[in-house]
Design a protein around this motif. Structure first.
Motif, PDB file in Angstrom:
ATOM      1  N   PRO A   8       0.839  -1.338   0.068  1.00 45.38           N
ATOM      2  CA  PRO A   8      -0.028  -0.072  -0.004  1.00 45.38           C
ATOM      3  C   PRO A   8       0.869   1.298  -0.125  1.00 45.38           C
ATOM      4  CG  PRO A   8      -0.914  -1.681   1.658  1.00 45.38           C
ATOM      5  CD  PRO A   8       0.524  -2.013   1.119  1.00 45.38           C
ATOM      6  N   THR A   9       0.351   2.318  -0.421  1.00 47.04           N
ATOM      7  CA  THR A   9       1.046   3.617  -0.943  1.00 47.04           C
ATOM      8  C   THR A   9       1.644   4.207   0.829  1.00 47.04           C
ATOM      9  OG1 THR A   9      -0.118   4.452  -2.877  1.00 47.04           O
ATOM     10  CG2 THR A   9       1.028   5.947  -1.572  1.00 47.04           C
ATOM     11  N   PHE A  10       0.810   3.789   1.746  1.00 43.54           N
ATOM     12  CA  PHE A  10       1.195   4.511   2.873  1.00 43.54           C
ATOM     13  C   PHE A  10       2.359   3.948   3.568  1.00 43.54           C
ATOM     14  CE2 PHE A  10      -1.037   1.073   4.911  1.00 43.54           C
ATOM     15  CZ  PHE A  10      -0.632   0.699   6.127  1.00 43.54           C
ATOM     16  N   ILE A  11       2.529   2.634   3.308  1.00 44.59           N
ATOM     17  CA  ILE A  11       3.557   1.761   3.886  1.00 44.59           C
ATOM     18  C   ILE A  11       4.734   2.012   2.864  1.00 44.59           C
ATOM     19  CG2 ILE A  11       4.687  -0.410   3.941  1.00 44.59           C
ATOM     20  CD1 ILE A  11       2.031  -1.681   4.721  1.00 44.59           C
ATOM     21  N   LYS A  12       4.536   2.093   1.629  1.00 49.29           N
ATOM     22  CA  LYS A  12       5.924   2.425   0.898  1.00 49.29           C
ATOM     23  C   LYS A  12       6.461   3.941   1.199  1.00 49.29           C
ATOM     24  CE  LYS A  12       3.961   1.816  -3.136  1.00 49.29           C
ATOM     25  NZ  LYS A  12       3.993   1.973  -4.733  1.00 49.29           N
ATOM     26  N   SER A  42       7.707  -6.636   7.080  1.00 48.26           N
ATOM     27  CA  SER A  42       8.649  -6.788   7.907  1.00 48.26           C
ATOM     28  C   SER A  42       9.401  -5.520   8.649  1.00 48.26           C
ATOM     29  CB  SER A  42       9.879  -7.586   7.412  1.00 48.26           C
ATOM     30  OG  SER A  42      10.897  -7.893   8.121  1.00 48.26           O
ATOM     31  N   ASN A  43       9.778  -4.537   7.467  1.00 46.89           N
ATOM     32  CA  ASN A  43      10.797  -3.390   7.868  1.00 46.89           C
ATOM     33  C   ASN A  43       9.796  -2.541   8.550  1.00 46.89           C
ATOM     34  OD1 ASN A  43      13.152  -4.337   6.631  1.00 46.89           O
ATOM     35  ND2 ASN A  43      12.533  -3.814   4.528  1.00 46.89           N
ATOM     36  N   TYR A  44       8.446  -2.302   8.094  1.00 44.64           N
ATOM     37  CA  TYR A  44       7.378  -1.301   8.491  1.00 44.64           C
ATOM     38  C   TYR A  44       7.205  -1.731  10.198  1.00 44.64           C
ATOM     39  CZ  TYR A  44       3.288   1.176   9.050  1.00 44.64           C
ATOM     40  OH  TYR A  44       2.118   2.100   9.326  1.00 44.64           O
ATOM     41  N   VAL A  45       7.299  -2.979  10.372  1.00 41.03           N
ATOM     42  CA  VAL A  45       7.020  -3.543  11.686  1.00 41.03           C
ATOM     43  C   VAL A  45       7.965  -3.147  12.480  1.00 41.03           C
ATOM     44  CG1 VAL A  45       6.619  -5.190  13.543  1.00 41.03           C
ATOM     45  CG2 VAL A  45       5.223  -5.025  11.514  1.00 41.03           C
ATOM     46  N   MET A  46       9.320  -3.080  12.013  1.00 40.37           N
ATOM     47  CA  MET A  46      10.799  -2.787  12.717  1.00 40.37           C
ATOM     48  C   MET A  46      10.734  -1.471  13.277  1.00 40.37           C
ATOM     49  SD  MET A  46      14.607  -3.320  11.315  1.00 40.37           S
ATOM     50  CE  MET A  46      14.312  -1.940  10.154  1.00 40.37           C
ATOM     51  N   PRO A  53      13.392  -6.088  15.233  1.00 40.87           N
ATOM     52  CA  PRO A  53      13.569  -6.733  13.872  1.00 40.87           C
ATOM     53  C   PRO A  53      12.870  -7.967  13.826  1.00 40.87           C
ATOM     54  CG  PRO A  53      15.470  -5.771  14.945  1.00 40.87           C
ATOM     55  CD  PRO A  53      14.649  -5.819  16.046  1.00 40.87           C
ATOM     56  N   LEU A  54      12.323  -8.328  12.585  1.00 46.65           N
ATOM     57  CA  LEU A  54      11.891  -9.397  12.219  1.00 46.65           C
ATOM     58  C   LEU A  54      12.637 -10.092  11.108  1.00 46.65           C
ATOM     59  CD1 LEU A  54       7.974  -8.254  12.138  1.00 46.65           C
ATOM     60  CD2 LEU A  54       9.202  -9.387  14.009  1.00 46.65           C
ATOM     61  N   HIS A  55      12.409 -11.320  10.745  1.00 46.59           N
ATOM     62  CA  HIS A  55      12.798 -12.022   9.864  1.00 46.59           C
ATOM     63  C   HIS A  55      11.638 -12.797   9.106  1.00 46.59           C
ATOM     64  CE1 HIS A  55      15.722 -13.085   6.833  1.00 46.59           C
ATOM     65  NE2 HIS A  55      15.393 -14.434   6.971  1.00 46.59           N
ATOM     66  N   ARG A 104       8.116  -5.918  23.699  1.00 50.28           N
ATOM     67  CA  ARG A 104       7.999  -5.521  22.183  1.00 50.28           C
ATOM     68  C   ARG A 104       8.250  -6.615  21.104  1.00 50.28           C
ATOM     69  NH1 ARG A 104       9.139   0.176  21.495  1.00 50.28           N
ATOM     70  NH2 ARG A 104       7.739   1.348  22.968  1.00 50.28           N
ATOM     71  N   THR A 105       8.804  -7.644  21.544  1.00 50.55           N
ATOM     72  CA  THR A 105       8.949  -8.916  20.649  1.00 50.55           C
ATOM     73  C   THR A 105       7.676  -9.572  20.279  1.00 50.55           C
ATOM     74  OG1 THR A 105      11.148  -9.096  21.545  1.00 50.55           O
ATOM     75  CG2 THR A 105      10.539 -10.895  20.400  1.00 50.55           C
ATOM     76  N   TYR A 106       6.809  -9.637  21.563  1.00 54.35           N
ATOM     77  CA  TYR A 106       5.537 -10.383  21.233  1.00 54.35           C
ATOM     78  C   TYR A 106       4.600  -9.320  20.504  1.00 54.35           C
ATOM     79  CZ  TYR A 106       6.698 -13.854  24.659  1.00 54.35           C
ATOM     80  OH  TYR A 106       7.160 -14.951  25.314  1.00 54.35           O
ATOM     81  N   MET A 107       4.588  -7.951  20.848  1.00 50.94           N
ATOM     82  CA  MET A 107       4.161  -6.995  20.047  1.00 50.94           C
ATOM     83  C   MET A 107       4.234  -6.981  18.601  1.00 50.94           C
ATOM     84  SD  MET A 107       4.121  -2.928  20.223  1.00 50.94           S
ATOM     85  CE  MET A 107       3.502  -3.047  22.007  1.00 50.94           C
ATOM     86  N   ALA A 108       5.704  -7.026  18.056  1.00 54.81           N
ATOM     87  CA  ALA A 108       5.956  -6.925  16.902  1.00 54.81           C
ATOM     88  C   ALA A 108       5.430  -8.196  15.976  1.00 54.81           C
ATOM     89  CB  ALA A 108       7.536  -6.797  16.684  1.00 54.81           C
ATOM     90  N   ILE A 109       5.600  -9.476  16.606  1.00 53.10           N
ATOM     91  CA  ILE A 109       5.063 -10.601  15.875  1.00 53.10           C
ATOM     92  C   ILE A 109       3.512 -10.674  15.551  1.00 53.10           C
ATOM     93  CG2 ILE A 109       4.846 -12.242  17.650  1.00 53.10           C
ATOM     94  CD1 ILE A 109       6.354 -14.218  15.955  1.00 53.10           C
ATOM     95  N   GLU A 110       2.920 -10.273  16.706  1.00 51.84           N
ATOM     96  CA  GLU A 110       1.457  -9.921  16.446  1.00 51.84           C
ATOM     97  C   GLU A 110       0.924  -8.979  15.265  1.00 51.84           C
ATOM     98  OE1 GLU A 110      -0.722 -12.187  17.630  1.00 51.84           O
ATOM     99  OE2 GLU A 110       0.822 -13.108  18.867  1.00 51.84           O
TER     100      GLU A 110
END
Length: 789
Positions: A235-239, A257-261, A267-269, A371-377
């Motif tokens: 989506p445009t807002f993420i880009k 992945s980068n947006y959530v980081m 960081p996510l992978h 935040r690790t739990y928050m990020a994955i959700e």
């Protein structure tokens, strides 16, 4: 850290201009490099190309009729992709573009041109953020773009950016949520909750997928599964959020992945689930293990690297870069989401070898496991919404982290005393509330519960700093501090020792405390663990020294290489060590002598063992250890010392140093060194220095040469002589040793200088000779010594 104001406004309501926000953030300790609009271009409008024809005098220019809302302009354009019917970005006459170009009306090869149709590069967007088509021509807007309106707003790029230069301890600010809490504290605004809502199917990931964590360098590892993802453009807002933060958009899955980081700081992978074997293993790499990373480069790993494995092979470098075999491709359908915390030091060491990234930077600064739990959700929420993913039930969890708030007790008195302020209890509690810290107070005592997201706050002084910066340093009345004074107890021994050695004719030097790790265990037989720097500037200086001899030897080698071989130097400095979990440092004295030693006007002598020994004796005497020290042959001589000219320095029966000639394999020149552990030596008590009046009457010196077994030490012989010689024998010094022709094998000749004297009179030979006879009889009896003929 580039902060997008549009992004942070998703979580905290503020209505201030970007410069004011930047300055207010600076006032609480967060400095910035620059602040302004994401797109610094003026007088841009949306235009519609109504007509496009080739220029009659050019094979690549076009003459375009462009509708800009209130008029149709004639514009000459050289872009190869310009066509009739396109909606485009037009810079009108008078526009200023980021590259310094000012647009003016003019004639181009005889044709009037009243503006410019722009590419993304011309309005300030770097090529790495552009599609291949945009890199070679103008940018074409969507069909819904309305001529005459603002193209920057239409593209969602009407954002403002602050480029912060954060301190190393504020890892929490490497996230939009962290910035939101900081801004909320400044303006007393609440931070909005992040949306974590999503649905899950009935198939629990724990039934078919397992974690196996084999290293303590992984503190938490979470895994979830997203099925049937659709990979497409984001989506445009993420880009735009990624672009504003300096990250290149790729596709919706990678971008999420980068947006959530950026949002959470975690960081996510993402792994292609179909490339895995139902298992993720975290372990240390084996030396020379191979892994091809996402950039297509085969890496040689070491046992310092943390790797992600499928149980059979490495598939990623933890915290740094994923492996090529499990990357997300355009046909990927099922994804395993990783959210983990790895040891920051290990990640930094690996990232220095491979590549520094936004992710590795966050691991190095430290992360909040909540935040690790928050990020994955959050990742599941966005994948479901923007990639049409189905999320499997449950989460695979490995967790050895603390999550409870940090509890710190403090008093209002301590806060005000340290800040020099008079802040009320109510105001202090209000500041903690604005920071998002829960509190309990009783009278003037406060218990503060600090969220784990604030990894920089551990002690009372950290809390006081928070109060000071949010209250405002400018609001604290300037006044001189009032502190109680106490008598000093400066230890003058080091200064006096330094002056003493200089008076003996040596030059003081100052050397590096860092060595190569291969040099640290040299010149000593002590047992210790070297202290190696985590991030050395160079491998030549990567470890704290234990002995100072290598440092002084480098100074000598430099001088010798420049034809200065008469070197007599000393240094008083630190030696560092580790025993188990205990770190320590000792003050040490190191002396190095070589070549000729200057003893006075027209008085030079080649440095030998006895000159160094005499200097050491002078030093020990001046420190108050007279008649309490000796020199004995070491039981275990460091291999860098000459085995025949080395002695341990003994005080009160214990070793406190070493002295001697360096081994010819270390240096071809005769170099004598000494090192004394002053920290240990100064633990010994010394009485007040007693000075004996110099006799008014001349003394008498007698030399005595004896032959003894070669294993007998001169120190022990001197003690026997002193005892047998009586009160009139004032000193005994060994001044020569000889083995060879004329001396029986297994024997050695020792020459002693005996000094006799009295406070009352000049001694005669009749008074001295009986004492000498007693000395001869004593050494004959004790050591089976013979007078040398």
């Amino acid at each position: 850290m580039k902060l997008s104001t549009n992004f942070v406004k998703d979580y905290v309501d503020i209505d201030v201009d970007v410069k004011t926000l930047a300055e207010d953030m600076t006032s609480v300790g967060n400095e910035y490099d620059e602040a302004g609009k994401l797109i610094n271009a003026t007088n841009l409008v949306i235009g519609e190309v109504k007509k496009c024809e080739m220029h009659p005098d050019s094979d690549h220019l076009h003459i375009c009729k462009v509708d800009v809302g209130n008029e149709i302009l004639n514009i000459v354009c050289g872009a190869p992709n310009v066509k009739k019917g396109q909606k485009v970005i037009v810079a009108l006459a008078g526009a200023e573009l980021p590259n310094g170009i000012k647009i003016k009306k003019g004639m181009i090869r005889g044709q009037e041109s009243n503006g410019m149709i722009c590419s993304l590069s011309e309005i300030g967007i770097e090529s790495k953020f552009q599609s291949e088509e945009d890199k070679t021509g103008i940018h074409v807007l969507g069909n819904d773009a309305i001529p005459g309106e603002d193209p920057i707003k239409y593209m969602g790029l009407d954002d403002e950016i602050i480029d912060f230069d954060l301190t190393a301890n504020r890892g929490d600010l490497l996230s939009i949520l962290g910035m939101a809490y900081e801004i909320g504290a400044i303006y007393d605004k609440n931070v909005k909750d992040i949306d974590l809502s999503h649905k899950e199917n009935e198939n629990d990931i724990n039934d078919t997928f397992k974690l196996d964590i084999k290293t303590d360098n992984c503190k938490i590892f979470l895994a979830k599964r997203a099925l049937n993802v659709e990979i497409k453009e984001s989506p445009t807002f993420i880009k735009n959020r990624l672009l504003a933060s300096g990250i290149r958009p790729i596709n919706n899955v990678v971008d999420i992945s980068n947006y959530v980081m950026l949002e959470t700081g975690q960081p996510l992978h993402f792994y292609n689930a179909d490339s895995l074997k139902g298992k993720i293993e975290v372990r240390m790499a084996e030396d020379n293990e191979k892994l091809t990373t996402l950039d297509g480069i085969e890496r040689n790993l070491t046992n310092d690297d943390i790797v992600i494995s499928d149980g059979e092979r490495a598939i990623g470098l933890a915290g740094v870069m994923g492996g090529l075999d499990t990357e997300i491709e355009n046909d990927t359908k099922n994804v395993i989401i990783e959210a983990a915390i790895f040891d920051g030091v290990r990640v930094r060491l690996t990232s220095k070898k491979i590549v520094r990234s936004e992710a590795s930077n966050r691991f190095e600064k430290g992360l909040d496991s909540n935040r690790t739990y928050m990020a994955i959700e959050r990742a599941c929420t966005l994948l479901e919404k923007y990639a049409n993913a189905t999320i499997s039930k449950g989460t695979c969890v490995y967790d050895k982290t603390e999550k409870e708030d940090k509890k710190i007790d403090i008093t209002l008195e301590k806060i005000n005393n340290l800040l020099g302020s008079n802040i009320s209890l109510e105001e202090v509690l209000n500041i903690f509330r604005r920071l998002g810290f829960k509190t309990e107070s009783k009278q003037n005592s406060i218990t503060v519960f600090v969220p784990r997201r604030r990894i920089d706050i551990e002690i009372q002084e950290d809390l006081i700093e928070e109060v000071g910066r949010i209250y405002g340093v400018n609001n604290i009345e300037a006044k001189l501090p009032v502190v109680p004074t106490i008598p000093g107890n400066y230890d003058k021994r080091i200064r006096n020792l330094r002056n003493k050695i200089i008076s003996l004719g040596l030059n003081e030097t100052l050397s590096y405390i860092l060595l190569n790790e291969k040099e640290v265990n040299k010149f000593t037989k002590d047992i210790f663990e070297p202290i190696k720097l985590l991030d050395p500037m160079s491998e030549d200086r990567n470890t704290l020294r234990y002995s100072m001899i290598p440092s002084l030897l480098k100074i000598y080698e430099y001088n010798a290489a420049h034809e200065n071989k008469d070197v007599s130097i000393f240094e008083i400095g630190k030696g560092f060590y580790k025993h188990g979990e205990e770190y320590g440092e000792d003050e040490k004295l190191c002396i190095l002598m070589s070549g000729e030693f200057f003893k006075g006007i027209d008085n030079r002598k080649q440095v030998d063992f006895y000159i160094l020994k005499g200097i050491v004796e002078e030093i020990l005497d001046s420190l108050g250890y007279e008649n309490r020290y000796g020199f004995v042959k070491p039981k275990d001589i460091p291999e860098e010392f000459h085995p025949g000219q080395t002695a341990d320095i003994i005080v009160n029966g214990k070793k406190y140093g070493i002295m001697g000639l360096l081994h010819p394999e270390v240096t071809e020149n005769k170099v004598f060194v000494c090192e004394i552990n002053l920290s240990k030596l100064f633990e010994l008590k010394t009485g007040k220095m007693k000075y004996k009046e110099i006799s008014k009457f001349p003394g008498s010196k007698k030399d005595l040469s004896i032959v003894v077994d070669k294993n007998i030490e001169s120190l022990n012989i001197a003690k026997v002589m002193k005892k047998a010689g009586g009160n009139n024998l004032t000193s005994v010094e060994a001044f020569d040793v000889y083995e060879g022709k004329g001396i029986e094998e297994g024997k050695k000749s020792l020459a002693f200088s005996l000094t006799f004297g009295s406070q009352d009179k000049t001694l005669t030979d009749e008074e001295i000779n009986p004492a000498i006879e007693k000395i001869i009889q004593a050494v004959e009896k004790e050591f089976k010594a013979e007078l040398r003929k």
